[in-house]
Design a protein around this motif. Structure first.
Motif, mmCIF file in Angstrom:
data_model
loop_
_atom_site.group_PDB
_atom_site.id
_atom_site.type_symbol
_atom_site.label_atom_id
_atom_site.label_comp_id
_atom_site.label_asym_id
_atom_site.label_seq_id
_atom_site.Cartn_x
_atom_site.Cartn_y
_atom_site.Cartn_z
ATOM 1 N N GLN A 147 -92.524 -41.723 47.315
ATOM 2 C CA GLN A 147 -91.437 -42.319 46.581
ATOM 3 C C GLN A 147 -91.209 -43.919 47.396
ATOM 4 O OE1 GLN A 147 -90.795 -40.815 43.835
ATOM 5 N NE2 GLN A 147 -88.511 -40.863 44.175
ATOM 6 N N SER A 148 -90.775 -44.772 46.497
ATOM 7 C CA SER A 148 -90.762 -45.994 47.033
ATOM 8 C C SER A 148 -89.104 -46.514 46.899
ATOM 9 C CB SER A 148 -91.459 -47.144 46.263
ATOM 10 O OG SER A 148 -91.181 -48.492 46.289
ATOM 11 N N ILE A 175 -91.227 -34.095 54.712
ATOM 12 C CA ILE A 175 -91.296 -35.385 53.998
ATOM 13 C C ILE A 175 -91.726 -36.481 55.161
ATOM 14 C CG2 ILE A 175 -90.502 -37.363 52.591
ATOM 15 C CD1 ILE A 175 -89.051 -35.000 51.077
ATOM 16 N N ILE A 176 -92.491 -37.503 55.194
ATOM 17 C CA ILE A 176 -92.998 -38.440 56.038
ATOM 18 C C ILE A 176 -92.233 -39.717 55.665
ATOM 19 C CG2 ILE A 176 -94.483 -39.951 57.016
ATOM 20 C CD1 ILE A 176 -96.452 -37.749 56.341
ATOM 21 N N MET A 177 -91.217 -40.142 56.380
ATOM 22 C CA MET A 177 -90.455 -41.542 56.192
ATOM 23 C C MET A 177 -91.196 -42.746 57.044
ATOM 24 S SD MET A 177 -87.379 -40.857 54.281
ATOM 25 C CE MET A 177 -86.390 -42.255 54.955
ATOM 26 N N ILE A 226 -94.259 -38.577 50.840
ATOM 27 C CA ILE A 226 -93.791 -39.818 51.535
ATOM 28 C C ILE A 226 -92.771 -40.603 50.893
ATOM 29 C CG2 ILE A 226 -94.756 -41.989 52.792
ATOM 30 C CD1 ILE A 226 -97.855 -40.507 52.670
ATOM 31 N N ILE A 227 -91.824 -41.075 51.828
ATOM 32 C CA ILE A 227 -90.857 -42.120 51.278
ATOM 33 C C ILE A 227 -91.463 -43.418 52.034
ATOM 34 C CG2 ILE A 227 -88.413 -42.743 51.056
ATOM 35 C CD1 ILE A 227 -87.833 -39.936 50.884
ATOM 36 N N SER A 282 -86.742 -35.500 44.202
ATOM 37 C CA SER A 282 -88.159 -35.036 43.289
ATOM 38 C C SER A 282 -89.237 -34.812 44.083
ATOM 39 C CB SER A 282 -88.621 -36.531 42.417
ATOM 40 O OG SER A 282 -88.732 -37.621 43.334
ATOM 41 N N LEU A 283 -89.430 -35.105 45.281
ATOM 42 C CA LEU A 283 -90.412 -34.712 46.210
ATOM 43 C C LEU A 283 -90.280 -32.920 46.611
ATOM 44 C CD1 LEU A 283 -90.660 -37.922 48.451
ATOM 45 C CD2 LEU A 283 -92.102 -37.333 46.488
#
Length: 191
Positions: free
Chosen positions: A53-54, A97-99, A81-82, A70-71
């Protein structure tokens, strides 16, 4: 920012698509509603898959939850990943989730076999400014020889504009480079 991410991924050999996740929920009247959420990048390379996600900025918790939604609904264990321009360290959240910051990929890289990026100094306007070590230059200060630090600005200026801005110290192949007047030895700041 999405162009930067897309170009990086395709350069690494990923096939990149946009993904959709469908969410079914019951409203207050008991009717089922369908919502489609988008995953900005679904990246495949062989048996490897990464969801990305961007988000230009994540100013509050609501925006973070929106980008994560959504992830978390993909229902698999592939990497998620965001990526943002916010000044955050790369970290893994409790949900896996990786930020990360979009420019973290540059830290540690060496440009033109000379400038090693050590830190992001700032992002804004049309440029990103990094702190870098000049690997070919050494300053002799008594018993210590140190590599001077430089500020590297990667921007969208043409090279002739870069030279006008930086004067004689311009390096325009990858951006503008300015000497940094201070450096550190054993944690102490020197001028």
């Amino acid at each position: 920012m999405e162009n930067i991410i897309y170009n990086h991924l395709t350069g690494k050999g990923y096939k990149v698509d946009v993904g959709c996740v469908t969410l079914y929920q019951k409203d207050d009247e008991g009717k089922t509603t369908r919502t489609t959420l988008e995953v900005d990048f679904v990246c495949n390379r062989g048996s490897e898959r990464v969801y990305i996600q961007s988000a230009y900025s994540l100013p509050d918790e609501d925006k973070q939850k929106q980008e994560q939604r959504s992830l978390t609904l993909t229902d698999d264990s592939f990497t998620k990943i965001i990526i943002t321009t916010d000044d955050i360290p790369t970290h893994t959240m409790p949900n896996g989730i990786i930020m990360m910051n979009v420019f973290d990929k540059y830290v540690g890289q060496v440009f033109d076999n000379r400038y090693k990026i050590t830190k992001i100094l700032g992002v804004g306007g049309m440029a990103v400014v990094f702190l870098a070590q000049d690997l070919l230059a050494f300053l002799d200060i008594g018993k210590h020889a140190v590599q001077p630090l430089v500020a590297v600005g990667i921007n969208s200026f043409r090279s002739d504009q870069a030279e006008n801005i930086a004067g004689n110290n311009a390096y325009s192949m990858h951006g503008v480079i300015h000497g940094v007047e201070q450096f550190r030895i054993a944690g102490k700041r020197h001028r």
